[in-house]
Design an enzyme around this catalytic site. Sequence first.
Site, PDB file in Angstrom:
ATOM      1  N   ARG A  83       0.780  -1.254   0.119  1.00 23.05           N
ATOM      2  CA  ARG A  83       0.079   0.000  -0.061  1.00 23.05           C
ATOM      3  C   ARG A  83       0.821   1.179   0.089  1.00 23.05           C
ATOM      4  O   ARG A  83       0.366   2.194   0.465  1.00 23.05           O
ATOM      5  CB  ARG A  83      -0.920  -0.114   1.176  1.00 23.05           C
ATOM      6  CG  ARG A  83      -1.818  -1.265   1.497  1.00 23.05           C
ATOM      7  CD  ARG A  83      -2.711  -1.241   0.033  1.00 23.05           C
ATOM      8  NE  ARG A  83      -3.618  -2.541   0.286  1.00 23.05           N
ATOM      9  CZ  ARG A  83      -3.456  -3.647  -0.387  1.00 23.05           C
ATOM     10  NH1 ARG A  83      -2.326  -4.034  -0.907  1.00 23.05           N
ATOM     11  NH2 ARG A  83      -4.143  -4.727  -0.238  1.00 23.05           N
ATOM     12  N   SER A 139     -11.649  -1.271   2.409  1.00 19.63           N
ATOM     13  CA  SER A 139     -10.483  -1.511   3.639  1.00 19.63           C
ATOM     14  C   SER A 139     -10.202   0.015   4.356  1.00 19.63           C
ATOM     15  O   SER A 139      -9.380   0.393   3.623  1.00 19.63           O
ATOM     16  CB  SER A 139      -9.424  -2.445   3.157  1.00 19.63           C
ATOM     17  OG  SER A 139      -9.747  -3.571   2.782  1.00 19.63           O
ATOM     18  N   GLU A 181      -5.587   3.090   5.912  1.00 20.81           N
ATOM     19  CA  GLU A 181      -5.292   2.970   4.348  1.00 20.81           C
ATOM     20  C   GLU A 181      -5.956   4.182   3.482  1.00 20.81           C
ATOM     21  O   GLU A 181      -5.464   4.626   2.871  1.00 20.81           O
ATOM     22  CB  GLU A 181      -5.991   1.582   3.952  1.00 20.81           C
ATOM     23  CG  GLU A 181      -5.509   1.364   2.653  1.00 20.81           C
ATOM     24  CD  GLU A 181      -5.680  -0.220   2.061  1.00 20.81           C
ATOM     25  OE1 GLU A 181      -6.383  -0.247   0.919  1.00 20.81           O
ATOM     26  OE2 GLU A 181      -5.942  -1.209   2.851  1.00 20.81           O
TER      27      GLU A 181
END
Length: 336
Positions: free
Chosen positions: A163, A235, A332
């Site tokens: 990420r 998410s 995130e």
Amino acid sequence: MIREYTDIDLTPRNSFRVRQRAARLVEFDTADDLRSLFADGGPARWTVLSGGNNILFTRDYDGVLLTPVACGIETLDDDGCTALVRVDAGVEWDDLVEWAVARGLWGIENLSLIPGKAGAAPVQNIGAYGCEAKDAIERVHLFRTDTLREETLEAAACRFGYRESIFKHELRGRAVITAIEIRLSHTAAPKLGYGDVEREVAARGGATLRNIREAITAIRRAKLPDPAERGNAGSFFKNPVVDRSVADALSDSWPDMPRYPAADPSKVKLAAGWLIDRAGMKGYAEGRVGVHERQALVLVNLGGATGGEVIAFARRVQQAVGERFGIAIDTEVNIL
């Protein structure tokens, strides 16, 4: 072509469905559009608002939001073994996956049904079911707002990680992605070892591209809420990566704890969703925000929540996990 909007309602442009406004929003097609926008110094404050699927607005935005709308897909080269494909930043990512599957091209099928635009894929290095965007990306085309020049970064220069990418660090606020190039394969290379994928694929008759795409789509739809019904950004938390010794100690206490390989062999990736669940937060809600009852990684707007309420609730989830396991889970989602 540039299309401009002022004092625009952002509710339909962010998947969390928080009610904030932006002073100005500019839709653009090409790097030349961006050059004209930044030619005289450009806006003092700006950011890219692509599909609005990985962002949480906590206040009205007083700068300029830039939204890519070019949506072309072009095969640059195909030698019968692999194909090099150029994808404009405004292409819906899942449309690209369908495009590849329909042409028998392997490499991104495990990334089916991830919301958002192709231009956002390298920023976050999107990933799911054992695959990441970096596995397919060969280069990224961008416009530098500080030099007014177009540049191309090879994948190795993008500093992809879990990420992570250079676009979240050194090039943040200095570059706008206009297109990506991805390398796909004509050779079957199924990756089925994550979650329920192998079982769902087998139930559909075996590891074909179409079966894998349909299996992953079904799994995601069963676990994840539809943003049209309950606002969310997918998410909300990253899976934490910890030292192997930490993971081993936790496994002694919780033998059923999932653990996955990390890029660094001395570390282990843990499942944030499992940690949140075992911390007693799955399905938990406070006021207008909650943890989704089927996927603990997802926070949901239960109706009318503000960005500030979502952030406060996220901190409560992080606190619960920290108190139970001594593990910090990071967000995130891009928070503005």
